[in-house]
Design a protein around this motif. Sequence first.
Motif: not given
Length: 282
Positions: A29, A31, A33, A37, A55, A74, A78, A81, A188
């Motif tokens: 990814t 990021g 998220l 994701h 990330i 972020t 992230d 989460k 995102s």
Amino acid sequence: MLIFNKKSDLSAFLSPLINQNKSIGFVPTMGALHEGHLSLLKKSLAENDITVMSIFVNPTQFNNAEDLEKYPRTLEKDVEKMSTISNKIIVYAPAVLDIYEGNTVSQSFEYDGLEHQMEGQHRPGHFDGVGTIVKRLFEIIQPNNAYFGEKDFQQLQIVKKLVSKHKLPVHIIGCPIFREKSGLAMSSRNERLSPEARKKAALIFEILTEAKEIFQEKSIAETIHFVEESFEKHPEFELEYFEIADEATLLPISEKESDKKYRGFIAIFIENIRLIDNISLN
């Protein structure tokens, strides 16, 4: 949760696990998220012994310097989460130097023409950047399975082609698009929209859904005309493209064939923020 910033440290951690034949799932990814994701993460956790999420905002796949600069970063949020799902996730969050070693340029890739359609036409060099980072991450992490969302359907097909052409020992798994309650595809970039624009952007999926219905009964040209005309009525949107393509080749189609799978692809701007989406038309 383990967080690695250096590929040497990550490789040292993963190497004995690979030697024990532990299965590694990988979710790459950039990021910022969202639930899309996290759905990939959950699937990887369910199907593998170990899950790694990277990330990394990859500079070589941005052809727009402003877009790269404004892309949300972020990491702390992230990680929070991710921790709501599992504390066994391994995070690779490198700096550009760790990935590119001072030479931040793309390799050149050929994807049998997949790279020349849609995003490839409008974002020169984008898929060279994607191929460069994905191949590099596969080499570092050595996953058995890698998970990609179908929102970036062209990218998914290109990664599958990359794996095939370079004989990489990775199984690529495509996962369904996650949508907000309004129907807007999770991205995102949605975080950069004003609340008003985010609400209006639900129109994208509404029109795609109507286009799918029209495609069943009418011609390709009529379906495309419907989408273009629909967005002309909403000047807050700037339609970059809407194309109907063969899912396998990504080539635009001129006539329907009963044994082929088709998909509608769209790229559109609102508040100068570029959003993409797609829908199966079969």
